[in-house]
Every structure is written in structure tokens, then in C-alpha cells.
Design an enzyme around this catalytic site. Structure first.
Site, PDB file in Angstrom:
ATOM      1  N   ASP A  64       9.337   2.396   1.775  1.00 31.89           N
ATOM      2  CA  ASP A  64       8.114   3.275   2.290  1.00 31.89           C
ATOM      3  C   ASP A  64       7.962   3.047   3.768  1.00 31.89           C
ATOM      4  OD1 ASP A  64       5.625   4.475   2.782  1.00 31.89           O
ATOM      5  OD2 ASP A  64       4.848   3.536   1.104  1.00 31.89           O
ATOM      6  N   LYS A  80       2.444   9.702   8.382  1.00 30.12           N
ATOM      7  CA  LYS A  80       1.802   9.510   9.325  1.00 30.12           C
ATOM      8  C   LYS A  80       2.216   9.973  10.661  1.00 30.12           C
ATOM      9  CE  LYS A  80      -1.114   6.083   7.391  1.00 30.12           C
ATOM     10  NZ  LYS A  80      -0.715   5.318   6.248  1.00 30.12           N
ATOM     11  N   TYR A 104       0.963  -1.200  -0.175  1.00 31.51           N
ATOM     12  CA  TYR A 104      -0.194  -0.030  -0.146  1.00 31.51           C
ATOM     13  C   TYR A 104       0.753   1.322   0.003  1.00 31.51           C
ATOM     14  CZ  TYR A 104      -3.500   3.347   1.146  1.00 31.51           C
ATOM     15  OH  TYR A 104      -4.623   4.341   0.947  1.00 31.51           O
TER      16      TYR A 104
HETATM   17  C1  LIG Z   1      -1.000   5.198   4.667  1.00 32.77           C
HETATM   18  C2  LIG Z   1       0.369   5.166   3.956  1.00 32.77           C
HETATM   19  C3  LIG Z   1       0.491   5.839   2.568  1.00 32.77           C
HETATM   20  C4  LIG Z   1      -0.440   6.926   2.166  1.00 32.77           C
HETATM   21  O1  LIG Z   1      -0.395   7.922   3.241  1.00 32.77           O
HETATM   22  P1  LIG Z   1      -1.366   9.074   2.822  1.00 32.77           P
HETATM   23  O2  LIG Z   1      -1.150  10.059   3.917  1.00 32.77           O
HETATM   24  O3  LIG Z   1      -2.771   8.413   3.457  1.00 32.77           O
HETATM   25  O4  LIG Z   1      -1.530   9.580   1.595  1.00 32.77           O
HETATM   26  C5  LIG Z   1       1.627   5.343   2.069  1.00 32.77           C
HETATM   27  N1  LIG Z   1       2.123   4.272   2.319  1.00 32.77           N
HETATM   28  C6  LIG Z   1       2.041   3.620   3.295  1.00 32.77           C
HETATM   29  C7  LIG Z   1       3.069   2.572   3.904  1.00 32.77           C
HETATM   30  C8  LIG Z   1       1.024   4.029   4.057  1.00 32.77           C
HETATM   31  O5  LIG Z   1       0.705   3.176   5.333  1.00 32.77           O
END
Ligand SMILES: *Cc1c(COP(=O)(O)O)cnc(C)c1O
Length: 421
Positions: free
Chosen positions: A226, A255, A141
Site C-alpha cells: 500500500d 494521495k 492504515y
Molecule cells: C490515506 C491512506 C489510505 C486511504 O486513502 P483515502 O483516499 O483516504 O481513502 C489507504 N492507505 C494508506 C497507506 C493511506 O495513507
């Protein structure tokens, strides 16, 4: 229609998202009115122990006083940036990130969300060698804007928006042979989470990330790690990359970086990439709001708190305790629960069948505990509480979960034997 919850539910139905209104009402969620530390309070003043933690946003809990103080000071001086004067807060934050992220990562580009950090990473990687292909993982994701969703490993979120970025390839997470076969001279980058969050809390097998870096580097491609969800202590280390000492070329953060007070994200990368991408035109990739004073002040305060309060260590210890507790519930309910997994305070419980998680979540809510399932895998309930959780609160969460599973099991049995009408 004077009940405030009814009024807002109706506003959602009319002006926000009718389907979402139904979904939230079904689960029994009320109206959030305030939050502090481990707790969110509803319109009636009931306290809920937050075991979702905003998908990882609230590592410091809600409204951590140090971050709130930093935010107030920024509001009183300069919340955004002129964009033309030098911005000391941003410069200090970039320096700080360079000093705590894996070796080789030196420069930062600031954004306002996870998906923007990923977009920047994809653009930088594409430009670095002018190659088209991204190799990503099934169940991974990375966000929902066009580029990020193009490398997100769930068809349900991609198909309705095709055509997407061409040349995204997906391989099973943790499978090095598949990765090796997919990566070629056409590959711009491999993008991967150290722990798949929305995919259902899957921890990379030991050595996987280092091997992935090696596979990418062998053909001159980059490794994008990520850490939007895993960063800032969540997995028991400041960054999940530290568990096996992997050195990515690009790393995305968001986050928890804003301390649960403001949105802030970052792309951190090597000098080599920065030189190639921004060397000729320093304005090739920009963001109006990214790197604002308020956001950077809060991120700096967040990093102070994470270090002062030893949050990575706490995540490791309390995570261990919570995992053991969840494991015991699994042992007692082996028919219903398939697996308990995760690292630090990024834990997942996978149920053996569909639609159980929703019921368990609703039963936990009745017991004053907030939980949610993972976006790409609705069979998995995630436990990602603030890292400040106490041992007593871990016990409370685990007990509420155990009771909720028991109640759900009873309900399912009654349905099976035709006892419910
Ligand atoms: C939540 C998340 C995203 C996207 O972040 P948003 O602030 O919702 O755009 C990207 N990568 C990972 C691993 C995530 O958990």
C-alpha cells in the site's frame, strides 16, 4: 454572527459534524480561503506553511501550475470519460505507471481514492486463488470502507462496524516470525505499507518487505504493497518499494497521484493477476468515475513534474535536513519527546505522553505552521510537507516546532507546580 469563521463553524455544527467543529475550533484552525505552493491562506489572508501536506496529497505543493494547466485543458475538452470510447489519457497513464513501478507490475485499474484502490486490491487478491484470509499489520492504515477497514490495524475504527470481512489476521509490523506463523495456504494476501503512515510513521526494517514477499509467495499468496501515502517521491524514492527493491504483486496508489489538484487512485498489478481476475469477465470490477480524462491528465502532469523537478531526490535531501533539526529539538527536550523517526519527507515525532501533541500543534499553528498527528497514533506529530519545500522553510518549520515544544513544556511545568489557575 457576521464573522465568516463563526458562520462556517456554526454550519459545521449544524450540518456537517458537531464534534469535528469543536475539535477544529479548539486547535485554532481558521477558514481556508486559498492555497499556493507551500502555503494555505486563511480568511484574513494569513499564510500558513503547510507541514501536513494533506496527509501526503500535496507532494507538488498547492496548485502546481503544470497540473492546473493540464486540468484546464481537460475541462475545455473532456473532463470525464464516455466509458465506451477508448480513452488515450488513461492508456498513457497506465503505460507510464507500468514503466516506473517495480518490475512485474504492468496493468492499472483507476479509482478515485486510496480506499477504493485497496478495495480493488483485496477483491483481486481474493479472486486470484479463491482464498479467504488477509494478513495485515497492527497499526496499519488502509482506509475506512468495509474491506479496507477490515485490514486496518486499529480496533477503534473496526469494532463499531463488525462483522467485517472475515479472516483478517494482524501481526506486529516488522515482525517476520509472526508473519511467517500467520501466513498459510488459506492466505489470499499479505497487505502492508512500506512506511506505516497513520500508525505513527514507522519505517519497515531493512529486508522486511522482501522477506514478506517471500513468505507470501512460498504459499502462493500475494503481496499487496500500500503506497497510497508513500508513493510519488515522498520517502526519497519514486516509490518506497525501491529502497529494498521489493516486487509486490499488487500496489495501491492515490494521495499525491493527482498532483494535489484532483482525486485519483490506482491499483497496479501483475499480468498474472489481471489475467486471472479480468480474463473471463473484463467488467468484473469497474468504477464509473475512475480513469476520467481530467484525473488522468492531472496524474500524467504530476508524473512529469515529479521527474522534471527531481522531487524524490529533494525529499531525500530536505528530509535529512528536517530530521536533523527535529532531532536537535528532541535533544533539548528529552523529557517530552520520545523519538524522531522516518524517511525522506515522511517524518514523525513521538511524544513521551498523551495530549502533548495537540498542544504543540496548536502552538505551531499560532506560529503559522500547519501540522497534525497520525490517525492511529495521536502521540505522533507528522511532518509531511510538499516536496518542494526550501531549506529556509525547513528551518522555519523546525524553529516553530522547537518554540511550540518549549511553550508546551513551560505550560506543563506550570501546571505541575500548581502555578496555573
Ligand atoms: C490515506 C491512506 C489510505 C486511504 O486513502 P483515502 O483516499 O483516504 O481513502 C489507504 N492507505 C494508506 C497507506 C493511506 O495513507
Amino acid at each position: 454572527m457576521n464573522d465568516p469563521l463563526d458562520v462556517v463553524t456554526d454550519l459545521y455544527a449544524q450540518y456537517v459534524n458537531p464534534g469535528l467543529a469543536r475539535l477544529m475550533s479548539f486547535a485554532g484552525f481558521g477558514l481556508e480561503s486559498r492555497a499556493e505552493g507551500m502555503y494555505v491562506y486563511d480568511q484574513e489572508g494569513n499564510a500558513y506553511l503547510d507541514c501536513l501536506g494533506g496527509y501526503g496529497v500535496f507532494a507538488l505543493g498547492h496548485r502546481h501550475p503544470k497540473v492546473v494547466e493540464a486540468a484546464k485543458a481537460a475541462l475545455d475538452s473532456m473532463p470525464l470519460s464516455s466509458k465506451v470510447f477508448f480513452n488515450e489519457k488513461m492508456a498513457r497513464l497506465a503505460e507510464r505507471l507500468a514503466s516506473i513501478t517495480p518490475d512485474g507490475l504492468q496493468y492499472s485499474f483507476f479509482v478515485n481514492s486510496g480506499t477504493e484502490a485497496v478495495e480493488a486490491a483485496l477483491k483481486f487478491a481474493r479472486h486470484y486463488r479463491g482464498r479467504p484470509v488477509f494478513v495485515a499489520t497492527e497499526g496499519g492504515y488502509h482506509g475506512k470502507t468495509f474491506g479496507s477497514v477490515s485490514v486496518t490495524g486499529r480496533e477503534k475504527y473496526r469494532t463499531p462496524f463488525e462483522p467485517l470481512l472475515p479472516g483478517a489476521l494482524f501481526v506486529p509490523f516488522g515482525d517476520l516470525d509472526a508473519l511467517n506463523q500467520a501466513v498459510s495456504e488459506q492466505t489470499a494476501a499479505v497487505i502492508v505499507e512500506p512506511v506505516q503512515g497513520e500508525g505513527g510513521i514507522h519505517v519497515a526494517p531493512p529486508g522486511y518487505l522482501n522477506a514478506a514477499a517471500e513468505i507470501a509467495h512460498k504459499v502462493g499468496a500475494l503481496l499487496i504493497l500500500d503506497e497510497v501515502q508513500t508513493g510519488m517521491g515522498r520517502t526519497g524514492k519514486m516509490f518506497a518499494a525501491e529502497h529494498e527493491g521489493v516486487q509486490p504483486d499488487l500496489m495501491t496508489l492515490a494521495k499525491a497521484l493527482g498532483g494535489g489538484v484532483v482525486p485519483v487512485g490506482a491499483l497496479v498489478g501483475t499480468a498474472e493477476v489481471w489475467e486471472q481476475v479480468l480474463g473471463e469477465n473484463p467488467l468484473l470490477h469497474t468504477s464509473t468515475f475512475g480513469g476520467g480524462q481530467l484525473a488522468c491528465a492531472c496524474a500524467l502532469a504530476t508524473l512529469d513534474v515529479v521527474e522534471e523537478e527531481g522531487l524524490p531526490q529533494r525529499a531525500a535531501e530536505r528530509g535529512q535536513l528536517m530530521k536533523q533539526g527535529l532531532q536537535q529539538v528532541k535533544d533539548a527536550q528529552a523529557d517530552l519527546i520520545a523519538e524522531v523517526r522516518g524517511i525522506g519527507l515522511m517524518l514523525g515525532v513521538e511524544f513521551a505522553m498523551d495530549e502533548v501533541a495537540e498542544l504543540v500543534i496548536a502552538h505551531m499553528l499560532k506560529r503559522g505552521v500547519i501540522a497534525a498527528y497520525t490517525l492511529n497514533n495521536p502521540r505522533v506529530i507528522r511532518f509531511e510537507p510538499p516536496l518542494i519545500i526550501t531549506e529556509q522553510e525547513v528551518d522555519r518549520a523546525v524553529n516553530a516546532f522547537g518554540e511550540a515544544v518549549e511553550e508546551t513544556a513551560g505550560l506543563l511545568q506550570a501546571i505541575e507546580s500548581g502555578g496555573v489557575n
